[in-house]
Write a protein that holds these residues in place. Structure first.
Motif: not given
Lengths: 223, 477
Positions: B149-158, B267-273, B317-324
């Motif tokens: 299962i994913p280990s991170h909500i936006i980077a599942p294979a981190v 992800t620290g991007q201004e906008m996702s692609v 909104i499931r950005c993952g900043a809290c776990m990062n």
């Protein structure tokens, strides 16, 4: 009780409401009607050259390439140059957009085919609905004019954008979309595109060309 | 179908994670990859804090009027030619999706990254029905190959290193030349692109999640960098969206406010692609896009969180900043949390969804440093909510007796300030005396959980309260 009824009943019980209260309904209708804007970044509040420059800077920061041409009549030659410089065959796929159709493709050696992509096209050209300067983001709308598959499947995505369609912020873009499609109406797909496809899923190393285009080339038409 | 949950074994999971060298190496990428990028991009936007307020207010407004916005959303989806299905439970959601897949005779399903799909364990259900699910997000594809299962909500294979991915690709992609070079991450990416391109073109159904559902227009929104979710919902004949009901936002303007904080926080991007807005099925004149469009709206316990302290969690909104930014997540990784949602947001959400009896360890796995709340784009008071869960756990007598006795005796002293001061000052002086040679302890009775992994610094003599008092006295002088 159906699943739908039970879910709504639980929501209303939890919120302590019936769902029929006129003031609540009014608040919701009012918000949908007026669509308040919230905080708009100052950075996009520019006009003329400065606005275009911001769009270019931001699109390039997102690793798109941008070339400016003086008129729409110059776009095919610029695209032919780009393909040649990228060592690509002089072949493009495009939709039925009238603005693209009016361009002098016959003056170049480009072989143009029409329709959606089946995944075999190396390069395709779509016409943007708008460009948003605050983040260098393109807005692409689906339809036979500019099929969504042409944004996503080719290795090289080429987009023609008119300077007059460059706006400062997303909210101004939505206002133009509502003018074009009607309030509350949307084309099937709106793609916001900011640079070429990428992934950092392997060891957080940023790599371009994950599933979508490896390159995004924007032909910005002045005037 | 039983849920795959190892949260009750959090302590064992964490011990194992701390000793896993591969994992510890990979977690270094989280510490380095996310934090600086977010800080840089947030500093570049003067309105960032105002946008966080705006995002919080929009979500609060939507939740307070959730029933009405869901009605509006449903009517707009239907008017655009789409179908809305309501699911109280994970089982009902799986059922709705399987019914659609069976009706259209689906054999292969491509999938965009969706945490709700993980929550309802959709892949297992599809496989049991003879339908092949293919994850298309690179990270999800890798963990699907590994049965994880994913280990991170936006980077599942981190949690993985490139060498592990290479060996998985060699094991599974047996149709390719065994002598090929896969030593560089870019070669792994190119191989996955080639393999998955065929899947996109062959799939009968595409299933995506949704970052947002827009009530004004009946639109589902996904955000990706790869373009995988976007191809998933464009190529097949049927597009199914699976989303939980709190994803609703009122208008296009509202979603734009929140999008401005999402990628920056994630992800620290201004906008996702790619941000793709889908409304209904393809129109009569369209040359591409799906012929059918379905949205399965999942409750799974969320509607009961409204009106409680945990309503704030539904803003997520499931950005993952809290776990990062979480020191506990950095130390143990996502799998230790034992279910699909790791890190601080998982520590608050999981007890709501699977029960505090199962997930009670998670809100305890926090140092209360507050970094999660300080970076949350919708300002969820995560430490406060973790404290709420600890209270409930205590009230329900779910902790072991030693812990309860410990907390109980601390409580006894804490309610008697003079006694507390006396006891702590005696204890600190005693420890200072014992540790005066080395300046630290390598083992302490009852504190093995601390001293097994790091030394306990010997107190310098005075207690915090003593020092505070003398500092205040100095300040007055």
């Amino acid at each position: 009780m159906t699943a739908r009824d039970e879910i709504f009943a639980t929501i209303r019980r939890s919120l302590g409401v019936k769902g029929t209260e006129a003031p609540r309904r009014h608040i919701v209708q009012e918000r949908l009607e007026s669509a308040p804007k919230g905080a708009i970044p100052q950075r996009g509040q520019l006009i003329g050259e400065a606005l275009i420059d911001l769009f270019k800077t931001q699109a390039e920061a997102a690793m798109a390439s941008v070339v400016e041409v003086d008129s729409a009549m110059d776009a095919p030659a610029a695209i032919a140059d780009y393909l040649r410089a990228s060592n690509l065959p002089a072949r493009i796929k495009m939709g039925d957009d009238l603005r693209l159709a009016a361009m002098p493709w016959g003056d170049t050696a480009l072989e143009v085919s029409k329709g959606r992509s089946d995944g075999q096209d190396l390069a395709a050209v779509n016409h943007a609905f708008a460009g948003v300067a605050e983040t260098g983001t393109l807005t692409m709308t689906s339809g036979p004019e500019n099929p969504s598959t042409l944004n996503l499947l080719p290795d090289y995505a080429i987009v023609v954008l008119q300077s007059k369609d460059v706006v400062g912020d997303y909210e101004t873009m939505w206002a133009r979309l509502r003018e074009a499609y009607g309030k509350g109406q949307m084309p099937r797909t709106v793609n916001w595109i900011t640079g070429p496809s990428r992934s950092a899923d392997i060891e957080q190393t940023l790599l371009l060309g994950a599933h979508g285009p490896r390159s995004l080339h924007i032909v910005l038409v002045k005037g | 179908m039983t849920l795959h949950v190892t949260s009750p074994q959090f302590k064992d999971n964490a011990h194992r994670a701390l000793q896993d060298e591969q994992l510890q190496k990979a977690m270094g990428n989280v510490r380095q990859g996310f934090i600086d990028k977010r800080a840089v991009v947030a500093a570049k936007l003067p309105e960032f804090e105002a946008l966080r307020d705006s995002a919080r207010d929009i979500k609060n407004h939507a939740l307070a009027h959730l029933d009405l916005y869901l009605e509006q959303y449903e009517s707009k989806v239907t008017a655009a030619g789409g179908h809305v299905h309501w699911a109280r439970t994970a089982e009902e959601a799986r059922g709705a999706i399987l019914d659609i897949c069976r009706r259209v005779g689906a054999r292969t399903v491509t999938k965009g990254k969706s945490m709700i799909s993980e929550e309802i364990e959709l892949n297992t259900a599809l496989e049991a029905a003879g339908i092949r699910p293919v994850e298309t997000d690179l990270g999800e594809y890798i963990i699907q190959l590994r049965g994880e299962i994913p280990s991170h909500i936006i980077a599942p294979a981190v949690h993985l290193n490139a060498t592990q991915v290479e060996s998985d690709f060699r094991r599974v992609h047996t149709h390719l030349d065994p002598a090929r070079d896969l030593s560089q991450p870019v070669q792994l990416l190119t191989e996955a692109r080639g393999v998955l391109r065929d899947r996109f073109l062959a799939a009968d159904v595409g299933i995506t999640g949704a970052n947002f559902l827009i009530a004004e227009t009946g639109t589902s929104v996904i955000v990706t960098n790869e373009g995988n979710g976007d191809l998933t919902q464009t190529m097949p004949k049927v597009h199914i969206v699976i989303a939980s009901l709190e994803k609703i936002v009122p208008t296009l303007e509202d979603v734009s406010q929140i999008l401005r904080v999402l990628a920056r926080s994630a992800t620290g991007q201004e906008m996702s692609v790619y941000t793709t807005f889908s409304t209904g099925p393809r129109r009569p004149q369209d040359v591409d896009g799906p012929e059918e469009y379905h949205v399965v709206i999942l409750d799974n316990g969320r509607s009961s969180m409204l009106g409680t302290a945990f309503q704030d969690m539904l803003r997520c909104i499931r950005c993952g900043a809290c776990m990062n930014h979480c020191p506990v997540y950095h130390a143990v990784g996502g799998h230790a949390y034992g279910w699909v949602y790791p890190g601080p947001m998982g520590a608050v959400l999981s007890p709501s969804l699977i029960g505090v009896d199962k997930a009670g360890h998670l809100p305890n796995a926090s140092t209360f440093c507050g970094r999660c709340e300080s970076v949350c784009p919708v300002r969820i008071p995560l430490p406060k909510l973790m404290r709420h869960w600890r209270d409930r756990e205590f009230e329900r007598h779910l902790q072991p007796a030693t812990l309860r006795t410990g907390i109980g005796s601390w409580g006894f002293f804490a309610r008697r300030p003079r006694l507390y001061r006396l006891a702590t000052s005696v204890a600190m002086r005693g420890l200072a005396l014992l540790g005066r040679n080395k300046g630290r302890f390598t083992s302490l009775p009852l504190a093995g959980g601390w001293t097994d992994y790091r030394d306990f610094p010997a107190p310098q003599g005075a207690t915090f309260q003593d020092q505070w008092k003398s500092r205040k006295a100095e300040g007055r002088r």
